[in-house]
Design a protein around this motif. Structure first.
Motif, short mmCIF file in Angstrom:
data_model
loop_
_atom_site.label_atom_id
_atom_site.label_comp_id
_atom_site.label_asym_id
_atom_site.label_seq_id
_atom_site.Cartn_x
_atom_site.Cartn_y
_atom_site.Cartn_z
N SER A 1 0.84 -1.20 0.00
CA SER A 1 0.00 0.00 0.00
C SER A 1 0.87 1.23 0.00
CB SER A 1 -0.92 0.01 1.22
OG SER A 1 -0.16 0.09 2.40
N GLU B 1 -4.12 2.29 -1.01
CA GLU B 1 -4.25 0.88 -1.36
C GLU B 1 -5.45 0.65 -2.25
OE1 GLU B 1 -5.47 -1.65 2.01
OE2 GLU B 1 -5.61 0.22 3.16
N ARG C 1 -8.47 -2.32 -3.37
CA ARG C 1 -9.16 -3.55 -2.99
C ARG C 1 -10.24 -3.86 -4.01
NH1 ARG C 1 -10.18 -2.85 3.57
NH2 ARG C 1 -8.04 -2.22 4.10
N ARG D 1 -8.11 3.85 -2.43
CA ARG D 1 -8.22 4.86 -1.38
C ARG D 1 -6.85 5.49 -1.14
NH1 ARG D 1 -7.29 5.18 4.19
NH2 ARG D 1 -8.78 6.47 5.36
N HIS E 1 -17.06 2.37 3.10
CA HIS E 1 -16.62 1.84 4.39
C HIS E 1 -15.54 0.81 4.09
CE1 HIS E 1 -20.39 3.02 6.95
NE2 HIS E 1 -19.59 4.03 6.66
N TRP E 2 -14.32 1.25 4.18
CA TRP E 2 -13.16 0.50 3.65
C TRP E 2 -13.06 -0.89 4.24
CZ3 TRP E 2 -11.22 0.97 -0.72
CH2 TRP E 2 -9.91 0.65 -1.05
N ASP E 3 -13.38 -1.03 5.53
CA ASP E 3 -13.25 -2.34 6.17
C ASP E 3 -14.26 -3.35 5.65
OD1 ASP E 3 -11.16 -1.40 7.68
OD2 ASP E 3 -12.39 -0.94 9.44
N ASN E 4 -15.30 -2.87 4.97
CA ASN E 4 -16.30 -3.79 4.42
C ASN E 4 -15.99 -4.20 2.97
OD1 ASN E 4 -17.75 -3.50 6.78
ND2 ASN E 4 -19.04 -1.85 5.98
N TRP F 1 -10.57 -7.69 0.56
CA TRP F 1 -9.11 -7.57 0.32
C TRP F 1 -8.77 -8.25 -0.98
CZ3 TRP F 1 -5.67 -4.71 2.86
CH2 TRP F 1 -6.01 -4.22 4.11
#
Length: 409
Positions: free
Chosen positions: A3, A51, A53, A79, A403-406, A409
């Motif tokens: 990243s 990074e 995704r 992002r 919402h990046w965590d959702n 990867w």
């Protein structure tokens, strides 16, 4: 995946007050090259974090065109985070047989670009964008290049407190889009036309080019369901020049005239494109747009020189953001009309393109509808939607985020 992050901080940045447009900073001009030249010389970019995704979203229904069929969206989200805490967002769309990249290639190339940029240290914005172009050159990596450029530019606009539509010149903060009916049965096409009529869409874009007779039946069904709509034909390279002219003749017999005929023939059939353009304009009063035939500034110059089309369809995923700005400036001085479109994208990429079109102005045709074809909207906030009208707020930058965590990867 490795990243990177792009951070921007420069003493010169303090000259720009919150809400100041790039055009004002460049001396009041809305010429995109002049505005970006000022920014690229004025901002220093210091890498912090970024990074990419996977961005996977289901469609309401399969999206079929003459050259491919898409069951769901499998794009790449990017992002960018600045050292001052501001973030920017981009999207690299993947459309089989149209974009050169598939999702795995897009992720891989984004990762390579991120690693290289992370090692570069502080650079001017112009050098960062130049390095992105060097790392992701030409049409083969245009979609990834566009996604990374979007994220960087969005981060810049966010950092100076300016919405993207003002950043690109501030001509308008709204656009009105058409909506697309893919290749479906005549019954389904009529149902979709009726649905879109009720939602306020006045311009329908019809995907054609696989079966000439079936296309005519679909057109008849749509005309019954939405009798007063304007419509664009998009063959996605599917016809021969003879077939394309036959379609126009059949429509003429039905007393129907499309407002635009997009990419009627194969991208490499320059003679056929020119022939359809001449006949369509002289005999039927219909303009022809080059889409797949237009993948570089060199292509646009050839189209203008040989008068092969009336309209150029700007898609960021074909040429990148900087490439699009070059083409827009050339088209405006060469007398070509402008259309803005996209692949099959979420409101990240469509929002960026919409901000650009609204801010620069001068686009005769707007085709930024694909977020409306998705069964889910992963983007939070961003532009407001009321039927065919998009309104861009005064939120900084793009205004939308994930919402990046959702995100996978």
């Amino acid at each position: 995946m490795g990243s990177i992050g792009f951070s921007i901080f420069s003493p010169k940045l303090h000259r720009f007050s919150r809400g100041t447009t790039v055009a004002a900073a460049a001396g009041g001009t809305t010429n995109s090259n002049l505005a970006f030249k000022s920014l690229m010389e004025s901002f220093t970019v210091d890498i912090h974090r970024a990074e990419g995704r996977e961005l996977n979203v289901p469609l309401i229904a399969p999206f079929t065109i003459a050259t491919s069929k898409l069951e769901d969206v499998r794009n790449v989200a990017i992002r960018v985070e600045l050292s001052n805490g501001c973030c920017g967002w981009g999207e690299a769309p993947v459309l089989p047989f149209v974009t050169a990249e598939n999702q795995s290639t897009a992720l891989e190339k984004a990762g390579e670009a991120c690693q290289a940029l992370k090692k570069s240290g502080a650079m001017s914005l112009g050098d960062v964008l130049g390095q992105i172009g060097h790392l992701l050159p030409g049409h083969d990596f245009a979609s990834v290049r566009a996604g990374v450029e979007m994220a960087v530019i969005d981060a810049v606009a966010t950092s100076i407190g300016t919405p993207l539509w003002r950043f690109f010149g501030g001509v308008s903060n709204t656009i009105t889009t058409d909506i697309t009916i893919p290749i479906v049965s005549s019954t389904e096409a009529g149902q979709l036309a009726s649905k879109y009529y009720k939602q306020g869409f006045k311009t329908l874009k019809l995907k054609v080019g696989k079966d000439l007779n079936a296309d005519i039946e679909v057109l008849k069904a749509i005309r019954l369901a939405h009798p007063h709509c304007q419509f664009i034909l998009d063959a996605n390279e599917g016809y021969t020049s003879t077939e394309a002219i036959q379609v126009l003749e059949k429509l003429h017999e039905m007393e129907v005239t499309p407002i635009l005929f997009e990419q009627p023939v194969h991208r490499d059939d320059w003679e056929g494109l020119g022939h359809v353009t001449r006949v369509a304009k002289a005999k039927y009063g219909v303009s022809v747009a080059a889409d797949e035939s237009c993948r570089s500034l060199a292509d646009v110059k050839e189209i203008a020189k040989r008068e092969l089309a009336d309209v150029i369809n700007i898609k960021l995923a074909k040429v990148g953001v900087l490439g699009a700005l070059e083409i827009i400036d050339f088209a405006k001085v060469s007398g070509l009309d402008l259309m803005i479109g996209g692949m099959v994208e979420t409101r990240l990429a469509m929002g960026f393109a919409g901000h650009l079109a609204a801010g620069l102005g001068g686009f005769k045709y707007i085709d930024l509808d694909t977020p409306l074809l998705l069964s889910e909207d992963p983007v939070f906030e961003g532009y407001e939607v009321l039927g065919p009208t998009y309104t861009f707020t005064n939120a900084r930058g793009h205004g939308g985020f994930l919402h990046w965590d959702n995100i996978a990867w």
